[in-house]
Design a protein around this motif. Structure first.
Motif, PDB file in Angstrom:
ATOM      1  N   TYR A   1     -75.294  47.678 -86.214  1.00 14.63           N
ATOM      2  CA  TYR A   1     -76.744  47.700 -86.459  1.00 14.63           C
ATOM      3  C   TYR A   1     -77.130  48.975 -87.208  1.00 14.63           C
ATOM      4  N   ARG A   2     -76.638  50.090 -86.747  1.00 12.79           N
ATOM      5  CA  ARG A   2     -76.964  51.375 -87.367  1.00 12.79           C
ATOM      6  C   ARG A   2     -76.560  51.367 -88.845  1.00 12.79           C
TER       7      ARG A   2
ATOM      8  N   THR B   1     -72.824  51.547 -83.762  1.00 18.94           N
ATOM      9  CA  THR B   1     -72.649  50.105 -83.887  1.00 18.94           C
ATOM     10  C   THR B   1     -72.968  49.615 -85.307  1.00 18.94           C
TER      11      THR B   1
ATOM     12  N   THR C   1     -81.853  53.341 -84.802  1.00 12.94           N
ATOM     13  CA  THR C   1     -80.455  53.606 -85.172  1.00 12.94           C
ATOM     14  C   THR C   1     -80.008  55.005 -84.770  1.00 12.94           C
TER      15      THR C   1
ATOM     16  N   HIS D   1     -76.520  46.628 -80.049  1.00 15.99           N
ATOM     17  CA  HIS D   1     -76.623  48.088 -80.071  1.00 15.99           C
ATOM     18  C   HIS D   1     -77.224  48.613 -78.759  1.00 15.99           C
TER      19      HIS D   1
END
Length: 257
Positions: A159-160, A157, A106, A227
């Protein structure tokens, strides 16, 4: 003195002398204006030269960023590949390694350009004072570039956000302290790097529980793929800008020798 003579010639109606005197006055005014304009242009050109000299270290700092960003994202990619392997059931990735890799994937790095200041400094008049057409053209590209594609938001993104919501903050703090961004000073420029390996020891029970929570989120591998795609586009978009800045930097350095 010349005006006294002109007045005397007028009284004597000496038209030839009057014409000569007027011509001298007009030529004198013209030359004075030209000298003033030349001096102003010389001052403006000297100011532009000084601005270009001051731009050299700024461009060097940006090139250091591009080089460090490439290394930074290569490191996060290796962690991302390890996390994806864990989601695919690879037994070689322990729970602890999985949690660390998912978190390190991340990590993001944003560009440090301040193009607004450059644009304010180099307006249209300043650009016209640059004689070298290649330097002028490359500087125009740098000033008019869309930097939003290489700002940190381009890789921030979901995901992070989702992974950092899922991993307990205590574990995040441990990973950051041991393996977070390392600030380095290179040629007077601050850059950041991630350790290529992360050897922090997490509590086994917490690592197991967190790894189970990550595996339960079947959407996260897809988010990680997205990501990685965003990071790849980020790096791809940075390349032409880096090439232009590098060419401008090289030309300005050569000009100052």
């Amino acid at each position: 003195m010349i005006f006294k003579r002109l007045y005397a010639d007028l009284r004597a109606q000496n038209w030839l002398a009057i014409a000569i005197e007027l011509a001298i006055v007009i030529v004198g005014v013209f030359i004075g204006v030209q000298v003033a304009n030349w001096n102003e242009a010389r001052i403006e050109k000297a100011a532009t030269e000084r601005m270009l000299d001051q731009l050299v270290p700024e461009l060097g700092a940006q090139l250091e960023f591009f080089d460090s960003a490439e290394v930074y994202f290569a490191t996060t990619r290796r962690f991302a590949d390890q996390a994806l392997a864990a989601w695919q059931g690879d037994p070689a990735v322990s729970d602890e390694r999985f949690v660390i890799a998912a978190y390190q994937a991340t990590q993001i790095y944003g560009i440090g350009l301040n193009s607004e200041n450059w644009t304010l400094t180099f307006g249209g008049e300043q650009l016209r004072n640059i004689e070298d057409p290649q330097i002028r053209r490359n500087l125009e590209v740098v000033l008019t570039q869309d930097y939003s594609v290489v700002e940190i938001d381009a890789v921030a993104t979901p995901y992070r956000e989702q992974v950092r919501r899922l991993i307990p903050i205590r574990l995040q703090d441990q990973i950051r302290r041991a393996c977070g961004d390392r600030e380095l000073r290179k040629a007077g420029t601050i850059i950041y790097q991630l350790p290529p390996q992360c050897s922090v020891r997490l509590d086994p029970k917490e690592a197991h529980a967190t790894a189970a929570a990550l595996r339960a989120r079947r959407d996260l591998p897809g988010e990680l793929n997205w990501h990685l795609a965003a990071v790849a586009v980020y790096v791809e978009n940075a390349l032409p800008l880096e090439d232009t800045i590098r060419a401008l930097y090289r030309d300005l350095k050569g000009r100052s020798r």
